[in-house]
Design a protein around this motif. Sequence first.
Motif, PDB file in Angstrom:
ATOM      1  N   GLU A 117       0.796  -1.227   0.000  1.00 21.65           N
ATOM      2  CA  GLU A 117       0.000   0.000   0.000  1.00 21.65           C
ATOM      3  C   GLU A 117       0.829   1.278   0.000  1.00 21.65           C
ATOM      4  O   GLU A 117       0.384   2.304  -0.502  1.00 21.65           O
ATOM      5  CB  GLU A 117      -0.943   0.008   1.213  1.00 21.65           C
ATOM      6  CG  GLU A 117      -2.038  -1.052   1.160  1.00 21.65           C
ATOM      7  CD  GLU A 117      -1.562  -2.436   1.575  1.00 21.65           C
ATOM      8  OE1 GLU A 117      -0.427  -2.559   2.093  1.00 21.65           O
ATOM      9  OE2 GLU A 117      -2.325  -3.406   1.391  1.00 21.65           O
ATOM     10  N   GLN A 118       2.028   1.226   0.585  1.00 21.43           N
ATOM     11  CA  GLN A 118       2.825   2.456   0.635  1.00 21.43           C
ATOM     12  C   GLN A 118       3.245   2.868  -0.770  1.00 21.43           C
ATOM     13  O   GLN A 118       3.117   4.029  -1.158  1.00 21.43           O
ATOM     14  CB  GLN A 118       4.058   2.253   1.516  1.00 21.43           C
ATOM     15  CG  GLN A 118       3.702   1.945   2.958  1.00 21.43           C
ATOM     16  CD  GLN A 118       4.925   1.659   3.797  1.00 21.43           C
ATOM     17  OE1 GLN A 118       5.911   2.380   3.736  1.00 21.43           O
ATOM     18  NE2 GLN A 118       4.875   0.608   4.578  1.00 21.43           N
ATOM     19  N   ASN A 119       3.740   1.898  -1.536  1.00 17.19           N
ATOM     20  CA  ASN A 119       4.127   2.190  -2.915  1.00 17.19           C
ATOM     21  C   ASN A 119       2.908   2.626  -3.731  1.00 17.19           C
ATOM     22  O   ASN A 119       2.981   3.584  -4.511  1.00 17.19           O
ATOM     23  CB  ASN A 119       4.777   0.942  -3.538  1.00 17.19           C
ATOM     24  CG  ASN A 119       5.212   1.170  -4.971  1.00 17.19           C
ATOM     25  OD1 ASN A 119       5.971   2.092  -5.253  1.00 17.19           O
ATOM     26  ND2 ASN A 119       4.713   0.357  -5.876  1.00 17.19           N
ATOM     27  N   MET A 120       1.787   1.966  -3.517  1.00 27.01           N
ATOM     28  CA  MET A 120       0.569   2.308  -4.267  1.00 27.01           C
ATOM     29  C   MET A 120       0.140   3.752  -3.988  1.00 27.01           C
ATOM     30  O   MET A 120      -0.191   4.501  -4.915  1.00 27.01           O
ATOM     31  CB  MET A 120      -0.573   1.349  -3.896  1.00 27.01           C
ATOM     32  CG  MET A 120      -1.917   1.746  -4.503  1.00 27.01           C
ATOM     33  SD  MET A 120      -3.206   0.492  -4.325  1.00 27.01           S
ATOM     34  CE  MET A 120      -3.501   0.522  -2.553  1.00 27.01           C
ATOM     35  N   ALA A 171       1.885   6.400  -2.841  1.00 25.18           N
ATOM     36  CA  ALA A 171       2.786   7.417  -3.386  1.00 25.18           C
ATOM     37  C   ALA A 171       2.760   7.397  -4.912  1.00 25.18           C
ATOM     38  O   ALA A 171       2.815   8.458  -5.559  1.00 25.18           O
ATOM     39  CB  ALA A 171       4.211   7.195  -2.866  1.00 25.18           C
TER      40      ALA A 171
END
Lengths: 328, 302
Positions: A68-71, A73
């Motif tokens: 979710e963090q990559n998604m 950003a």
Amino acid sequence: MAVVEKAAPHLIGTSGDSLREAFGKALVEWSRERPNVVVLDADIAGGTGAHHFRKAQPHRFFQFGIAEQNMMAAAGGMAATGLIPVVTTFAVFCLRAVEQARLSIAYAKRNVKIVASHPGIDTGPDGGSAQALEDMAAFRAIPGMTVISPADAEEMRQATRAILDFDGPVYMRTGRSPSARLFNPAHKFEIGKGQILRDGRDVTIVACGVEVARALEAAELLAVSKVSARVVNMPTIKPIDAQLLAEASAETGCIVTAEDHNIHGGLGGAVAEAIAQTYPCPIEFVGVRDQFGQSGEPEELAEHYGLTAPHIAAAAQRAIARKIGSRQ
Amino acid sequence: MNATLQVAQLKQTIGSPAPHIAQLEAVAAEIRRIAIAAIYHATSGHPGGSLSCADILAVLYGTVLNLPTSDNPDVDRDRFVLSKGHAAPALYATWAAYGLMSQAEALTLRKLGSRAQGHPHVLDCPLAESSTGSLGQGFSVAIGMAMGLRLQVRSPRVYALLGDGELQEGEVWEGAMCAAHHGLSNLCAVIDYNKLQSDDRNAAIMGLEPLAQKWRAFGWNTLEINGHDIPGILAAFDTAKNELSLPTVIIAHTTKGKGVGYMEDQPLWHGSVKLTPEQVQQALTALGTETSKIESLINGRG
């Protein structure tokens, strides 16, 4: 005088559609003529309603895996190329990427829509780990972030269109359980506006999400006790409709807030902040009282944590008792 | 020579490789001078990691990035995201060296009301492309840009510069998987591998090796270069442009504090340091700065 929303005088019944399903279908409906809308998923489209979009617009559907963090950003980066990214996951996993939403979306004023299913104890049997009771507080604290929690499928349909046409970052809650049906298509959702669903003199109940239907039930219970309760649907938690709240405070003298969220920092906090700066009045907070949830069916949990209509009615009686002049 | 070159002017020199490289080396030196002076005036900031990436930035802005010029103002520009946002002094210095920001403004680093924020902020400086400073995020933003541009069948390429300590963020490896899975050949990540981070050496804090093997295992076209060798940097970016199916990572071996002897390879000079007048004088002298230029940098008038 109070203007009562005509599109929803009473509970119409259960629509059968959960808010997540309503969102997924609305996304398909409104993205047809909005070619810049793309949807981001973290292996959970079947649970968020995004599977409808995946089927309808596969080339505009982006799989990020369970990351979710990559998604979050990356959504900021996609928005920077002129797209309107809709980030979909569970509310609790949005909490995992709050900092990405803060820096790469809100700080950069990116036109990203974060749509979270499975908010609150309505999430049910998955238990405390999955029941996000902090999400509205966390996203509300981010500068420039609009926070929305619609109450029924029709309002979700309209809110989905509204956030796609709104230029700026938005966090919106959907919901897991079949939702009560409150509004017909004559309802007009507008970001930043609440509506009076039922007028009353003695107390105002301000609610969002699943608690709006319970607030209407509570008003019926109060009527039996000769208490006249105003019910306000407040689908936009930020920016809050301060004018409507000031009028409610001035005209009914006390307020009850009701939300499927921690009583700290969500709708109750937003209402209290607004009222403190206009017409202060006694406020009672209905919500989960600063604790984590547990497994159970949504209705069982609502009873256990004090979110049902009788609890709201009892809070209304407490608020009325605290009014100046009621303390003899 | 006057190292302040317009990007367009520099591009016209392509075709004569030798002066081209000399010019880029001169720009890199200028970037280091302005960055050091800006940190001196700010009385805080990150010199070590700014100096280590100056050569990479000189090449990126000098020859690699397709940016709008007065002749072609509407070009669909390439994107560069400084994911290691604490190297902001070097970014502003690069813009100043290429005439994209005034030197005077670059020297307002970290001051109240300045566009030269402590970490790049896209609303102040559109050329920053994203707001960075929390490690890992700029890389993900670049991935999103590459995906968005490809969906729209647009030609720009996307570049991101990461620090080595930054690779300890889990988000970087989420992104590494994602970019390879989606075959983002329009994306090029550069790692400023200076082997030091905030408190100590990478190896002491959280080891990164075998780093090239990690990126290869994640499915990236993986190149390793000396990050201070201009011809090598140029060649690596060319190789990346010619890669048609995979994202490319350039692992650039660098020296933290490069060009200023007392800072080189010293963890002490990572960040938030206050330079004394003697230290800045010494640093600028080490960077081959002319006396008149030292005066203009130290009195802050640019």
